[in-house]
Design a protein around this motif. Structure first.
Motif, PDB file in Angstrom:
ATOM      1  N   MET A 542       0.834  -1.197   0.000  1.00 22.13           N
ATOM      2  CA  MET A 542       0.000   0.000   0.000  1.00 22.13           C
ATOM      3  C   MET A 542       0.876   1.258   0.000  1.00 22.13           C
ATOM      4  O   MET A 542       0.569   2.245  -0.648  1.00 22.13           O
ATOM      5  CB  MET A 542      -0.917   0.011   1.222  1.00 22.13           C
ATOM      6  CG  MET A 542      -1.690  -1.273   1.417  1.00 22.13           C
ATOM      7  SD  MET A 542      -2.681  -1.730  -0.024  1.00 22.13           S
ATOM      8  CE  MET A 542      -2.772  -3.509   0.215  1.00 22.13           C
ATOM      9  N   THR A 568      -7.389  -4.426   7.773  1.00 25.44           N
ATOM     10  CA  THR A 568      -7.195  -3.345   8.729  1.00 25.44           C
ATOM     11  C   THR A 568      -5.771  -2.823   8.589  1.00 25.44           C
ATOM     12  O   THR A 568      -4.851  -3.565   8.256  1.00 25.44           O
ATOM     13  CB  THR A 568      -7.427  -3.810  10.173  1.00 25.44           C
ATOM     14  OG1 THR A 568      -6.459  -4.818  10.510  1.00 25.44           O
ATOM     15  CG2 THR A 568      -8.808  -4.395  10.315  1.00 25.44           C
ATOM     16  N   GLY A 572      -3.693   5.382   8.150  1.00 22.03           N
ATOM     17  CA  GLY A 572      -4.288   6.697   8.381  1.00 22.03           C
ATOM     18  C   GLY A 572      -3.809   7.396   9.629  1.00 22.03           C
ATOM     19  O   GLY A 572      -4.365   8.439   9.999  1.00 22.03           O
ATOM     20  N   ASP A 590      -7.883   1.092  11.060  1.00 20.68           N
ATOM     21  CA  ASP A 590      -9.057   1.394  10.245  1.00 20.68           C
ATOM     22  C   ASP A 590      -9.189   0.373   9.131  1.00 20.68           C
ATOM     23  O   ASP A 590      -8.229  -0.311   8.766  1.00 20.68           O
ATOM     24  CB  ASP A 590      -8.963   2.808   9.663  1.00 20.68           C
ATOM     25  CG  ASP A 590      -9.421   3.863  10.659  1.00 20.68           C
ATOM     26  OD1 ASP A 590     -10.573   3.772  11.120  1.00 20.68           O
ATOM     27  OD2 ASP A 590      -8.634   4.767  10.982  1.00 20.68           O
ATOM     28  N   TYR A 592      -9.827  -0.804   5.264  1.00 26.15           N
ATOM     29  CA  TYR A 592      -9.545  -0.373   3.902  1.00 26.15           C
ATOM     30  C   TYR A 592      -9.934  -1.496   2.943  1.00 26.15           C
ATOM     31  O   TYR A 592      -9.991  -2.665   3.334  1.00 26.15           O
ATOM     32  CB  TYR A 592      -8.056  -0.071   3.707  1.00 26.15           C
ATOM     33  CG  TYR A 592      -7.544   1.166   4.399  1.00 26.15           C
ATOM     34  CD1 TYR A 592      -7.287   2.335   3.688  1.00 26.15           C
ATOM     35  CD2 TYR A 592      -7.302   1.158   5.765  1.00 26.15           C
ATOM     36  CE1 TYR A 592      -6.792   3.464   4.323  1.00 26.15           C
ATOM     37  CE2 TYR A 592      -6.813   2.284   6.413  1.00 26.15           C
ATOM     38  CZ  TYR A 592      -6.563   3.437   5.687  1.00 26.15           C
ATOM     39  OH  TYR A 592      -6.080   4.553   6.317  1.00 26.15           O
ATOM     40  N   VAL A 594      -8.807  -2.781  -1.206  1.00 27.84           N
ATOM     41  CA  VAL A 594      -7.894  -2.582  -2.320  1.00 27.84           C
ATOM     42  C   VAL A 594      -8.093  -3.730  -3.301  1.00 27.84           C
ATOM     43  O   VAL A 594      -8.488  -4.831  -2.908  1.00 27.84           O
ATOM     44  CB  VAL A 594      -6.424  -2.539  -1.825  1.00 27.84           C
ATOM     45  CG1 VAL A 594      -5.944  -3.909  -1.379  1.00 27.84           C
ATOM     46  CG2 VAL A 594      -5.489  -1.956  -2.880  1.00 27.84           C
ATOM     47  N   LEU A 601      -7.019   1.691  -3.732  1.00 29.96           N
ATOM     48  CA  LEU A 601      -7.088   1.738  -2.272  1.00 29.96           C
ATOM     49  C   LEU A 601      -8.143   2.737  -1.807  1.00 29.96           C
ATOM     50  O   LEU A 601      -8.156   3.885  -2.235  1.00 29.96           O
ATOM     51  CB  LEU A 601      -5.716   2.124  -1.706  1.00 29.96           C
ATOM     52  CG  LEU A 601      -5.606   2.224  -0.179  1.00 29.96           C
ATOM     53  CD1 LEU A 601      -5.740   0.845   0.453  1.00 29.96           C
ATOM     54  CD2 LEU A 601      -4.273   2.867   0.211  1.00 29.96           C
ATOM     55  N   ARG A 602      -9.052   2.282  -0.919  1.00 38.85           N
ATOM     56  CA  ARG A 602     -10.093   3.137  -0.356  1.00 38.85           C
ATOM     57  C   ARG A 602     -10.192   2.916   1.147  1.00 38.85           C
ATOM     58  O   ARG A 602     -10.181   1.786   1.618  1.00 38.85           O
ATOM     59  CB  ARG A 602     -11.460   2.833  -0.988  1.00 38.85           C
ATOM     60  CG  ARG A 602     -11.605   3.221  -2.443  1.00 38.85           C
ATOM     61  CD  ARG A 602     -11.667   4.738  -2.627  1.00 38.85           C
ATOM     62  NE  ARG A 602     -12.731   5.366  -1.857  1.00 38.85           N
ATOM     63  CZ  ARG A 602     -13.988   5.528  -2.301  1.00 38.85           C
ATOM     64  NH1 ARG A 602     -14.328   5.053  -3.492  1.00 38.85           N
ATOM     65  NH2 ARG A 602     -14.880   6.136  -1.568  1.00 38.85           N
ATOM     66  N   ARG A 603     -10.320   4.010   1.871  1.00 43.16           N
ATOM     67  CA  ARG A 603     -10.516   3.945   3.319  1.00 43.16           C
ATOM     68  C   ARG A 603     -11.999   3.833   3.626  1.00 43.16           C
ATOM     69  O   ARG A 603     -12.821   4.566   3.068  1.00 43.16           O
ATOM     70  CB  ARG A 603      -9.942   5.203   3.971  1.00 43.16           C
ATOM     71  CG  ARG A 603      -9.927   5.181   5.487  1.00 43.16           C
ATOM     72  CD  ARG A 603      -9.204   6.407   6.028  1.00 43.16           C
ATOM     73  NE  ARG A 603      -9.033   6.347   7.467  1.00 43.16           N
ATOM     74  CZ  ARG A 603      -8.288   7.201   8.167  1.00 43.16           C
ATOM     75  NH1 ARG A 603      -7.645   8.183   7.532  1.00 43.16           N
ATOM     76  NH2 ARG A 603      -8.170   7.081   9.483  1.00 43.16           N
ATOM     77  N   CYS A 606     -12.944   5.869   9.671  1.00 43.09           N
ATOM     78  CA  CYS A 606     -12.044   6.921  10.122  1.00 43.09           C
ATOM     79  C   CYS A 606     -12.561   7.408  11.466  1.00 43.09           C
ATOM     80  O   CYS A 606     -13.503   8.194  11.533  1.00 43.09           O
ATOM     81  CB  CYS A 606     -11.992   8.058   9.113  1.00 43.09           C
ATOM     82  SG  CYS A 606     -10.823   9.360   9.554  1.00 43.09           S
TER      83      CYS A 606
END
Length: 647
Positions: A542, A568, A572, A590, A592, A594, A601-603, A606
């Motif tokens: 990542m 996880t 972040g 957090d 994620y 992918v 890649l996306r969160r 948060c």
């Protein structure tokens, strides 16, 4: 490739038991409080991090009643009023209302150019009333700010700032500076202390803040600006004001400059309490220990005239409001087609059709394996009285669940076994609370630590982690007979840690976490995939370059189509000062997603918590209403821990 979709269920450490509400007490001569506190919030969800708005117990506060932290205003004898917020933000915190403006922390703008190993926290403001509610960022682009405080007149703002550098892995004491700037010229920032957090103002000239002193005690320091009309580029050095022998943090200054309010942890005492420290007498005056001796109390705040003192705490079992926690709780998602649910438990796994979820209720009192309907309406006990963790439901046998039996996070030689649990699925439709089952151990005695099973899509094999060689590597075993008929095969081999494998629904890959890229460091893990025959091993990075060695990526899980990975991560950074919260073992976890090729890649989450152990179903699962709940919900008891690293 289709975008990710479906329902993700995950765990948040300690969060189900918080039950926070905001309370206040009336003070007598600054040092003594009434015999009871008064609840200011309404007992719905959790409510915390408040500030007084006026002298009549009106407060602005944070609440998670909508599935994410948002901002509210409540006045005596009235319902909470929603304040302006950023709809795309998954996190709002530390609200302050001053001179018609609402100041707060938000995380809706990712860092640029790479949102890796950097917090998203920044300070914003907007108008409280009126048509113009444009949200304006005060924190400079590329800079991370926490814990804003506004001076008495509203002229100056102080923050705990992480600056523009990347997060360095700090969380017990954040490596932040105390930075001050004027409300009219926020770009002109002055560092008044090179170390410190959680600033609070006395008038417009004095700032108190916390940090760990050289002797190891969390302590309160003060710094005096040379003028209350303009900022000085060279203020006097900070001075320690609280003594050794007691931890003091999250200060709130009284505006007469004679006293500060602090949260304390004293040696030999179990609970965090609120005390007043008289700066002239050099003496502590307890406030909450005489009112609620057996509750933790967090993050004090005081009214402008210092008549009222507030804080948040567990609301208590006898208080009106929510007294139970649901099996599943909705959480705001940043992706339209992904639905997030927080589980009251850990290590969830969906049944093949998605109508049930197996999980481990907790790893202490309620040991074992439980099952709930995926709409959260009913819960059954499948196994009890034995330590179980990390489950896998057979994709082809709806009556078979695999789990790990034994202590979690132990050495390679500690006995932990892989178990196959069989039960009658028809029992999940009746009124039984405990489901009859039989258990079969699949690993041999004396083979050490065997854990984290994941079933192949054809239901014939199990991949798991074992320490039998002296190192924690991956093995594949027969799903019915285990290793007792020669059905054991080694998948990875090396003097490192491979763990938490997940078999792709397509059967072509097994994903897992490993530190094989840095075997000497047990704190870092990357995501790897390998084919079931042991070929094609590769890492999915990542972060890039040297930064990839800092990755701590765990709990990997495939999407149903096998094209996406859920996991996880520590990518972040930290979202809020961890010392202001109950215990989070790593307060930077957090979720994620992918693609398997490392792109996209996306969160997903948060917040200030440790989120983990996720599972993923490809359908949309609606939650039941409160009236459809069939009992057996957990009572809120405030059973969470203080940070274990505060000694």
């Amino acid at each position: 490739m289709l975008p990710p979709s479906g329902t993700i269920v995950f765990n948040t450490v300690g969060r189900p038991q918080y039950g926070f509400d905001v309370f206040s007490v009336e003070l007598n001569n600054h040092h003594h409080a009434a015999s009871a506190d008064r609840r200011l919030t309404d007992g719905i969800s959790i409510n915390y991090n408040a500030q007084f708005v006026d002298e009549n117990d009106s407060v602005v506060f944070v609440s998670e009643r909508t599935g994410s932290p948002r901002l509210y205003l409540t006045r005596p004898e009235s319902k909470p009023q929603t304040l302006p917020y950023v709809p795309s933000s998954l996190f709002h915190d530390r609200p302050i209302i001053k001179n018609g403006k609402l100041y707060f922390i938000s995380t809706h703008e990712p860092p640029e150019p790479e949102p890796v190993f950097k917090s998203w926290s920044a300070v914003y403001f907007t108008a409280v009333d009126g048509v113009d509610r444009v949200v304006t960022r005060i924190t400079p682009k590329g800079v991370v700010d926490y814990s804003p405080a506004v001076s008495l007149t509203g002229k100056f703002i102080a923050v705990a700032s992480h600056g523009s550098g990347q997060w360095r892995g700090d969380f017990r004491e954040l490596e932040t500076e105390i930075v001050v700037f004027s409300e009219s010229e926020p770009e002109n920032r002055v560092v008044v202390s090179e170390r410190g957090g959680w600033p609070t103002w006395s008038q417009d000239k004095t700032i108190f803040f916390h940090r760990i002193a050289e002797d190891g005690w969390w302590s309160i320091f003060r710094v005096d600006l040379l003028s209350d009309s303009e900022l000085s580029q060279s203020p006097d050095p900070p001075v320690r004001v609280t003594p050794a022998g007691v931890h003091c943090f999250t200060p709130a200054a009284m505006h007469d400059g004679k006293c500060i309010v602090v949260a304390t942890r004293r040696p030999g005492r179990r609970f965090r309490h609120i005390e007043i420290f008289d700066l002239e007498l050099q003496k502590f005056f307890p406030i909450t220990e005489t009112i609620n001796p057996s509750f933790h109390h967090y993050n004090p705040f005081v009214s402008r005239n210092s008549r009222y003192l507030g804080y948040h705490r567990f609301r208590g079992e006898s208080t009106q409001g929510e007294s139970t926690y649901p099996h599943l709780d909705p959480v705001q998602s940043p992706i339209q087609n992904i639905h997030l649910r927080r589980l009251n438990g850990a290590f969830p796994i969906f049944s093949p059709c998605g109508d049930f979820i197996a999980f481990n209720h907790d790893l202490d009192v309620n040991r074992g394996v439980k099952i709930i309907r995926s709409n959260g309406s009913k819960r059954w006990t499948l196994q009890k009285g034995r330590m179980c963790f990390y489950n896998s439901w057979s994709p082809t046998e709806k009556h078979v669940i695999y789990t790990s039996i034994g202590p979690i996070f132990e050495s390679v030689s500690k006995t932990v076994e892989i178990a196959r649990i069989e039960f009658e699925p028809d029992h999940l439709t009746n009124d039984l609370k405990e489901i009859p089952s039989k258990m079969k151990i699949l690993t041999k005695e004396g083979t050490g630590n065997n854990a984290f099973p994941s079933c192949s899509p054809d239901g014939k094999s199990i991949v798991f982690r074992s320490g039998r060689s002296g190192h924690k590597n991956l093995y594949i075993v027969d799903a019915v007979d285990g290793e007792f008929n020669g059905g054991l095969r080694r998948l990875t081999d090396g003097a490192w840690i491979d763990t938490m494998p997940c078999w792709s629904p397509k059967g072509d890959l097994i994903a897992f976490s490993s530190n094989m890229h840095n075997p000497g460091n047990p704190e870092v893990f990357g995501i790897y995939v390998v084919k079931p025959d042991g070929s094609g091993l590769r890492r999915i990075e990542m972060a890039k370059g040297a930064e990839a060695d800092r990755e701590r990526l765990n709990h990997v899980f495939f999407s149903r189509d096998g094209e996406w990975l859920l996991f996880t991560a520590n990518l972040g950074g930290v979202t809020a000062e961890p010392v202001s919260l109950p215990n989070q073992f790593q307060p930077y976890g957090d979720l994620y997603v992918v693609r398997v090729d490392g792109s996209g890649l996306r969160r997903l989450t948060c917040n200030a918590y440790e989120n983990g152990t996720p599972t993923w179903h490809d359908g949309v699962l609606e939650l039941c209403s409160e009236n459809e709940m069939e009992g057996d919900s957990d009572l809120l008891t405030g059973a969470f821990q203080e940070p274990l690293w505060i000694n």
